[in-house]
Design an enzyme around this catalytic site. Structure first.
Site, mmCIF file in Angstrom:
data_model
loop_
_atom_site.group_PDB
_atom_site.id
_atom_site.type_symbol
_atom_site.label_atom_id
_atom_site.label_comp_id
_atom_site.label_asym_id
_atom_site.label_seq_id
_atom_site.Cartn_x
_atom_site.Cartn_y
_atom_site.Cartn_z
ATOM 1 N N ALA A 73 0.988 -1.178 0.047
ATOM 2 C CA ALA A 73 -0.012 0.098 0.030
ATOM 3 C C ALA A 73 0.710 1.299 0.085
ATOM 4 C CB ALA A 73 -0.885 -0.010 1.262
ATOM 5 N N ASP A 74 0.272 2.193 -0.458
ATOM 6 C CA ASP A 74 0.938 3.574 -0.284
ATOM 7 C C ASP A 74 -0.173 4.710 -0.115
ATOM 8 O OD1 ASP A 74 3.356 5.343 -0.798
ATOM 9 O OD2 ASP A 74 2.316 6.339 -2.246
ATOM 10 N N THR A 75 -0.026 5.475 0.764
ATOM 11 C CA THR A 75 -0.964 6.674 0.967
ATOM 12 C C THR A 75 -0.260 8.104 0.725
ATOM 13 O OG1 THR A 75 -1.938 5.299 2.833
ATOM 14 C CG2 THR A 75 -2.677 7.616 2.848
ATOM 15 N N ALA A 110 -3.601 3.611 -2.257
ATOM 16 C CA ALA A 110 -3.480 2.252 -3.241
ATOM 17 C C ALA A 110 -3.291 1.082 -2.506
ATOM 18 C CB ALA A 110 -2.662 2.555 -4.414
#
Length: 198
Positions: A73-75, A110
């Site tokens: 994930a990446d924020t 994502a």
């Protein structure tokens, strides 16, 4: 609710917040972090960028654990179509929060599920966050607490940064860093986790 899995699950993130959220499903998982340079991702939209970073990290970890199903994930925090990265200085943290004061911004996370057979499932979740009008005193006190420096946008909604937030529209956990409900839906749909039988 009790879930089970017959797969080796790996979370491709060192974030303690993502670890806590995924642990709510109560299925075993390991943590393996990536060594990629996030700034190497080129994209024309913010959604493409955050998805690109998540894919980069997830694929990197999948090479290290090829028999596992990897969740990465990446924020990002987006204000006025601009990325607000994790601040590195006191001045930058104050600048981030001063800009966000009294306005709304988007938090995008994502999530990528990469299975051993190469199947990739990608989710991009977006939550709107509206800040109170912040006094300079509150901004500086929060920055001096040290909380902003490891967080996109310079605040954490699950810590004292919640005092800055008037309301949100969307998934709270997405702002923390992992849209757990959307991830859960995909894990069940892909038969990666199942409801445990009595």
């Amino acid at each position: 609710m009790i879930f089970e899995t017959d797969q080796k699950l790996v979370l491709a993130s060192a974030s303690p917040r993502r670890k806590e959220l995924l642990a709510m499903l109560e299925v075993p998982f390991d943590i393996v972090t990536s060594d990629v340079e996030e700034t190497s991702v080129q994209a024309t939209t913010m959604q493409e960028y955050v998805k690109g970073v998540a894919l980069l990290k997830t694929r990197d970890v999948a090479k290290k654990v090829p028999t596992a199903t990897v969740i990465g994930a990446d924020t990002i925090v987006v204000f006025d179509n601009e990325l607000l990265h994790k601040p590195t200085t006191r001045e930058e943290a104050i600048s981030h929060l001063s800009r966000l004061s009294g306005t709304s911004h988007a938090v995008m996370t994502a999530v990528v599920i990469l299975e051993p057979n190469g199947k990739e499932t990608t989710i991009v979740e977006e939550t709107k966050v509206i800040f109170h009008n912040l006094s300079q005193e509150l901004i500086e006190a929060y920055v001096d607490s040290g909380d902003p420096y490891d967080k996109a946008g310079g605040y954490g909604i699950q810590t004292a940064g919640t005092l800055l937030v008037e309301r949100i529209e969307g998934d709270y956990n997405n702002v923390v860093g992992l849209p757990l409900a959307a991830l859960f839906t995909q894990l069940v749909a892909r038969n990666i986790i199942q409801f445990a039988k009595e």
